[in-house]
Design an enzyme around this catalytic site. Structure first.
Site, mmCIF file in Angstrom:
data_model
loop_
_atom_site.group_PDB
_atom_site.id
_atom_site.type_symbol
_atom_site.label_atom_id
_atom_site.label_comp_id
_atom_site.label_asym_id
_atom_site.label_seq_id
_atom_site.Cartn_x
_atom_site.Cartn_y
_atom_site.Cartn_z
ATOM 1 N N THR A 36 37.486 -45.444 4.774
ATOM 2 C CA THR A 36 37.122 -45.639 6.176
ATOM 3 C C THR A 36 38.359 -45.824 7.060
ATOM 4 O O THR A 36 38.430 -45.211 8.131
ATOM 5 C CB THR A 36 36.137 -46.814 6.321
ATOM 6 O OG1 THR A 36 34.971 -46.525 5.548
ATOM 7 C CG2 THR A 36 35.745 -47.033 7.773
ATOM 8 N N GLU A 44 41.448 -41.437 15.624
ATOM 9 C CA GLU A 44 42.376 -41.802 16.698
ATOM 10 C C GLU A 44 43.375 -40.688 16.957
ATOM 11 O O GLU A 44 43.702 -40.392 18.113
ATOM 12 C CB GLU A 44 43.112 -43.102 16.363
ATOM 13 C CG GLU A 44 42.263 -44.333 16.542
ATOM 14 C CD GLU A 44 43.087 -45.582 16.730
ATOM 15 O OE1 GLU A 44 43.603 -45.797 17.852
ATOM 16 O OE2 GLU A 44 43.228 -46.338 15.746
ATOM 17 N N HIS A 70 30.806 -44.894 9.224
ATOM 18 C CA HIS A 70 31.169 -43.983 8.138
ATOM 19 C C HIS A 70 29.893 -43.774 7.343
ATOM 20 O O HIS A 70 29.451 -44.675 6.629
ATOM 21 C CB HIS A 70 32.271 -44.614 7.282
ATOM 22 C CG HIS A 70 32.955 -43.644 6.385
ATOM 23 N ND1 HIS A 70 34.156 -43.947 5.786
ATOM 24 C CD2 HIS A 70 32.626 -42.394 5.974
ATOM 25 C CE1 HIS A 70 34.529 -42.913 5.044
ATOM 26 N NE2 HIS A 70 33.609 -41.964 5.137
#
Length: 132
Positions: A36, A44, A70
């Site tokens: 994750t 990002e 996730h």
């Protein structure tokens, strides 16, 4: 701020699940699947790439919030792709919708906030913490 980033600006980035970005190697799980934290970093990166080419010299963006899910595991060797779309801008505040996919389908979703900063003063403020 006297400029606008193009709404709906998008970028995609990708990487392979490997021995460095799986949950075991990143100490966030016991299964050798895409971690994750690696997915968040890829998300990002996609957001950064969506707007960076449009920013004035001496500025960049910093992440200030992310709400991530996730939803599916991906094994080592699978290609992961994250796609970020700028959905709103309020002066220096940017909002993104991000989706991550493996070769089979959707594995994650996120909303992400970034803030446009002036690079030099931002770094100077961070460095000033060393003297406190």
């Amino acid at each position: 701020m006297d400029f606008e980033v193009r709404k709906n600006s998008q970028a995609e980035v990708s990487e392979l699940v490997n021995d460095k970005n799986n949950a075991v190697s990143m100490s966030c799980g016991k299964s050798p699947v895409y971690a994750t934290p690696a997915m968040v970093a890829l998300m990002e990166m996609a957001a950064i790439h969506a707007v960076d080419p449009q920013l004035p010299e001496g500025t960049n963006t910093v992440g200030i919030a992310i709400d991530v899910k996730h939803i599916s595991a991906s094994p080592i060797g699978m290609k992961i792709r994250a796609k970020a779309t700028l959905v709103a801008q309020d002066r220096r505040h940017l909002d993104f919708k991000i989706e991550a996919f493996d070769e089979v389908g959707l594995i994650g979703t996120a909303t992400h906030e970034r803030f446009i900063i002036d690079s030099a003063p931002f770094l100077a403020k961070a460095e000033a913490k060393r003297n406190k």
